[in-house]
Every structure is written in C-alpha cells, then in structure tokens.
Design a protein around this motif. Structure first.
Motif, PDB file in Angstrom:
ATOM      1  N   ILE A   1      32.810  45.321  54.226  1.00 16.75           N
ATOM      2  CA  ILE A   1      34.264  45.168  54.081  1.00 16.75           C
ATOM      3  C   ILE A   1      34.836  44.530  55.346  1.00 16.75           C
ATOM      4  O   ILE A   1      34.656  45.054  56.448  1.00 16.75           O
ATOM      5  CB  ILE A   1      34.968  46.526  53.869  1.00 16.75           C
ATOM      6  CG1 ILE A   1      34.265  47.357  52.800  1.00 16.75           C
ATOM      7  CG2 ILE A   1      36.432  46.319  53.516  1.00 16.75           C
ATOM      8  CD1 ILE A   1      34.784  48.773  52.703  1.00 16.75           C
TER       9      ILE A   1
ATOM     10  N   GLU B   1      41.290  44.434  56.993  1.00 16.67           N
ATOM     11  CA  GLU B   1      42.397  44.111  56.084  1.00 16.67           C
ATOM     12  C   GLU B   1      41.877  43.586  54.752  1.00 16.67           C
ATOM     13  O   GLU B   1      42.366  42.585  54.223  1.00 16.67           O
ATOM     14  CB  GLU B   1      43.384  43.122  56.722  1.00 16.67           C
ATOM     15  CG  GLU B   1      44.243  43.757  57.783  1.00 16.67           C
ATOM     16  CD  GLU B   1      45.410  42.883  58.172  1.00 16.67           C
ATOM     17  OE1 GLU B   1      46.446  42.925  57.490  1.00 16.67           O
ATOM     18  OE2 GLU B   1      45.281  42.156  59.175  1.00 16.67           O
ATOM     19  N   ASP B   2      40.879  44.287  54.212  1.00 10.87           N
ATOM     20  CA  ASP B   2      40.331  43.921  52.910  1.00 10.87           C
ATOM     21  C   ASP B   2      39.850  45.191  52.209  1.00 10.87           C
ATOM     22  O   ASP B   2      39.964  46.295  52.747  1.00 10.87           O
ATOM     23  CB  ASP B   2      39.191  42.919  53.064  1.00 10.87           C
ATOM     24  CG  ASP B   2      38.984  42.073  51.810  1.00 10.87           C
ATOM     25  OD1 ASP B   2      39.722  42.248  50.815  1.00 10.87           O
ATOM     26  OD2 ASP B   2      38.083  41.217  51.836  1.00 10.87           O
ATOM     27  N   LEU B   3      39.343  45.030  50.997  1.00  9.20           N
ATOM     28  CA  LEU B   3      38.830  46.158  50.233  1.00  9.20           C
ATOM     29  C   LEU B   3      37.653  45.720  49.392  1.00  9.20           C
ATOM     30  O   LEU B   3      37.447  44.530  49.180  1.00  9.20           O
ATOM     31  CB  LEU B   3      39.912  46.728  49.310  1.00  9.20           C
ATOM     32  CG  LEU B   3      40.236  45.893  48.078  1.00  9.20           C
ATOM     33  CD1 LEU B   3      40.113  46.740  46.831  1.00  9.20           C
ATOM     34  CD2 LEU B   3      41.612  45.313  48.184  1.00  9.20           C
TER      35      LEU B   3
ATOM     36  N   TYR C   1      39.010  50.602  51.572  1.00  8.45           N
ATOM     37  CA  TYR C   1      39.755  49.680  52.420  1.00  8.45           C
ATOM     38  C   TYR C   1      39.299  49.792  53.872  1.00  8.45           C
ATOM     39  O   TYR C   1      38.944  50.876  54.342  1.00  8.45           O
ATOM     40  CB  TYR C   1      41.253  50.032  52.401  1.00  8.45           C
ATOM     41  CG  TYR C   1      41.827  50.178  51.021  1.00  8.45           C
ATOM     42  CD1 TYR C   1      42.462  49.113  50.395  1.00  8.45           C
ATOM     43  CD2 TYR C   1      41.733  51.386  50.333  1.00  8.45           C
ATOM     44  CE1 TYR C   1      42.996  49.245  49.124  1.00  8.45           C
ATOM     45  CE2 TYR C   1      42.265  51.528  49.059  1.00  8.45           C
ATOM     46  CZ  TYR C   1      42.889  50.463  48.460  1.00  8.45           C
ATOM     47  OH  TYR C   1      43.413  50.598  47.203  1.00  8.45           O
ATOM     48  N   ARG C   2      39.386  48.671  54.584  1.00  8.75           N
ATOM     49  CA  ARG C   2      39.164  48.658  56.037  1.00  8.75           C
ATOM     50  C   ARG C   2      40.459  48.174  56.672  1.00  8.75           C
ATOM     51  O   ARG C   2      40.919  47.058  56.416  1.00  8.75           O
ATOM     52  CB  ARG C   2      38.014  47.730  56.394  1.00  8.75           C
ATOM     53  CG  ARG C   2      37.618  47.809  57.847  1.00  8.75           C
ATOM     54  CD  ARG C   2      36.351  47.022  58.079  1.00  8.75           C
ATOM     55  NE  ARG C   2      35.823  47.241  59.410  1.00  8.75           N
ATOM     56  CZ  ARG C   2      34.612  46.862  59.785  1.00  8.75           C
ATOM     57  NH1 ARG C   2      33.804  46.257  58.923  1.00  8.75           N
ATOM     58  NH2 ARG C   2      34.205  47.086  61.015  1.00  8.75           N
ATOM     59  N   SER C   3      41.057  49.020  57.478  1.00  2.00           N
ATOM     60  CA  SER C   3      42.379  48.742  58.040  1.00  2.00           C
ATOM     61  C   SER C   3      42.306  47.757  59.203  1.00  2.00           C
ATOM     62  O   SER C   3      41.230  47.483  59.738  1.00  2.00           O
ATOM     63  CB  SER C   3      43.012  50.051  58.529  1.00  2.00           C
ATOM     64  OG  SER C   3      42.464  50.419  59.787  1.00  2.00           O
TER      65      SER C   3
ATOM     66  N   GLU D   1      40.795  45.488  43.067  1.00  2.00           N
ATOM     67  CA  GLU D   1      39.829  44.763  43.893  1.00  2.00           C
ATOM     68  C   GLU D   1      40.253  43.339  44.228  1.00  2.00           C
ATOM     69  O   GLU D   1      39.865  42.811  45.263  1.00  2.00           O
ATOM     70  CB  GLU D   1      38.451  44.755  43.245  1.00  2.00           C
ATOM     71  CG  GLU D   1      38.384  43.920  41.975  1.00  2.00           C
ATOM     72  CD  GLU D   1      37.026  43.981  41.316  1.00  2.00           C
ATOM     73  OE1 GLU D   1      36.016  43.767  42.013  1.00  2.00           O
ATOM     74  OE2 GLU D   1      36.977  44.264  40.113  1.00  2.00           O
TER      75      GLU D   1
ATOM     76  N   VAL E   1      45.543  42.673  50.524  1.00  4.21           N
ATOM     77  CA  VAL E   1      45.715  43.715  51.539  1.00  4.21           C
ATOM     78  C   VAL E   1      46.464  43.109  52.712  1.00  4.21           C
ATOM     79  O   VAL E   1      46.066  42.077  53.251  1.00  4.21           O
ATOM     80  CB  VAL E   1      44.356  44.286  52.008  1.00  4.21           C
ATOM     81  CG1 VAL E   1      44.556  45.328  53.096  1.00  4.21           C
ATOM     82  CG2 VAL E   1      43.592  44.882  50.829  1.00  4.21           C
TER      83      VAL E   1
ATOM     84  N   TYR F   1      48.547  47.960  56.032  1.00  2.00           N
ATOM     85  CA  TYR F   1      48.139  49.187  55.346  1.00  2.00           C
ATOM     86  C   TYR F   1      48.617  49.217  53.897  1.00  2.00           C
ATOM     87  O   TYR F   1      48.742  50.281  53.307  1.00  2.00           O
ATOM     88  CB  TYR F   1      48.673  50.406  56.102  1.00  2.00           C
ATOM     89  CG  TYR F   1      48.033  50.569  57.455  1.00  2.00           C
ATOM     90  CD1 TYR F   1      46.771  51.128  57.579  1.00  2.00           C
ATOM     91  CD2 TYR F   1      48.682  50.157  58.614  1.00  2.00           C
ATOM     92  CE1 TYR F   1      46.164  51.276  58.816  1.00  2.00           C
ATOM     93  CE2 TYR F   1      48.086  50.296  59.859  1.00  2.00           C
ATOM     94  CZ  TYR F   1      46.829  50.853  59.956  1.00  2.00           C
ATOM     95  OH  TYR F   1      46.231  50.994  61.177  1.00  2.00           O
TER      96      TYR F   1
ATOM     97  N   ILE G   1      48.246  47.682  49.879  1.00  2.00           N
ATOM     98  CA  ILE G   1      47.519  46.945  48.843  1.00  2.00           C
ATOM     99  C   ILE G   1      48.542  46.526  47.793  1.00  2.00           C
ATOM    100  O   ILE G   1      49.361  47.341  47.357  1.00  2.00           O
ATOM    101  CB  ILE G   1      46.377  47.771  48.200  1.00  2.00           C
ATOM    102  CG1 ILE G   1      45.716  47.031  47.019  1.00  2.00           C
ATOM    103  CG2 ILE G   1      46.841  49.143  47.736  1.00  2.00           C
ATOM    104  CD1 ILE G   1      44.992  45.780  47.384  1.00  2.00           C
TER     105      ILE G   1
ATOM    106  N   TYR H   1      47.800  52.403  51.206  1.00  2.00           N
ATOM    107  CA  TYR H   1      46.478  52.935  50.876  1.00  2.00           C
ATOM    108  C   TYR H   1      46.059  54.110  51.756  1.00  2.00           C
ATOM    109  O   TYR H   1      45.084  54.784  51.460  1.00  2.00           O
ATOM    110  CB  TYR H   1      45.406  51.846  50.847  1.00  2.00           C
ATOM    111  CG  TYR H   1      45.172  51.099  52.143  1.00  2.00           C
ATOM    112  CD1 TYR H   1      44.483  51.675  53.199  1.00  2.00           C
ATOM    113  CD2 TYR H   1      45.614  49.792  52.293  1.00  2.00           C
ATOM    114  CE1 TYR H   1      44.246  50.977  54.367  1.00  2.00           C
ATOM    115  CE2 TYR H   1      45.384  49.092  53.453  1.00  2.00           C
ATOM    116  CZ  TYR H   1      44.689  49.683  54.491  1.00  2.00           C
ATOM    117  OH  TYR H   1      44.463  48.980  55.655  1.00  2.00           O
TER     118      TYR H   1
END
Length: 104
Positions: free
Chosen positions: A12, A15-17, A30-32, A52, A56, A59, A61, A72
């Motif tokens: 990940i 800023e993605d999921l 998620y990765r912040s 999916e 993002v 924080y 989605i 999230y």
C-alpha cells in the motif's frame, strides 16, 4: 477475535488503499500520510460500491460512485450522499505485515 494477515506494508502506497476479501466480507486497508494503517468495511454505506477505486486524500476516502466521503480513521460519514458511518477494525503492523482483528 483473531488477528488475520491482510497484506504486506509495502503493498500500500501512502495516501492509498487496497481491498482485502475474507469470509464473504470486503475490507479496505489504508496507509495514511503519516505512515499509519487503518481498516474499514470495503463497501460504501450509501449503495454498497467498492471503495477500492476511491480517491484517498489525507485521512478521507471518497467513494468512486457518488463522491460520498468518510474519515477512514473513525469511519465517520463526512459528505452526502453517505450518511452512515463505515465500520472500522483494529489494525497492527508486525514484521512488515498488516493484520486486521476480525471475528472468526
């Protein structure tokens, strides 16, 4: 409750999921921007669209279908048409892997 390995941290981007499916359930991990990991249900509460492919931003989605938004970290619905919160799940990181705590 059981800890389930969902993915590697490197799977990940910040800023993605990613989507994680298990036992007929879909989750979003998620990765912040601060390199923290979070997990929610993977379907928007508005019309059960998979998150999916959502955007993002920090924080938040944003659902790819109708642009509803959620925090999230808490699951809180932040913009219509989403008005029901996402369910959140405990997450831990060990040895480069992301684990979710799920009921078995």
């Amino acid at each position: 409750m059981t800890w389930i390995r969902a993915c590697a941290t490197e799977d990940i981007e910040q800023e993605d999921l990613i989507r994680f499916d298990r036992g007929g359930q879909t989750y979003a991990i998620y990765r912040s921007p601060q390199d923290e990991f979070f997990a929610t249900d993977g379907l928007c509460t508005h019309e059960a669209v998979h998150l999916e492919n959502g955007l993002v931003m920090g924080y938040v989605i944003e659902c790819p279908m109708h642009n509803g938004q959620f925090d999230y970290r808490t699951g809180a619905a932040m913009r219509a048409p989403a008005c029901e919160a996402l369910r959140c799940y405990p997450v831990k990181v060990e040895s480069g892997a992301v684990f979710l705590q799920l009921a078995e």
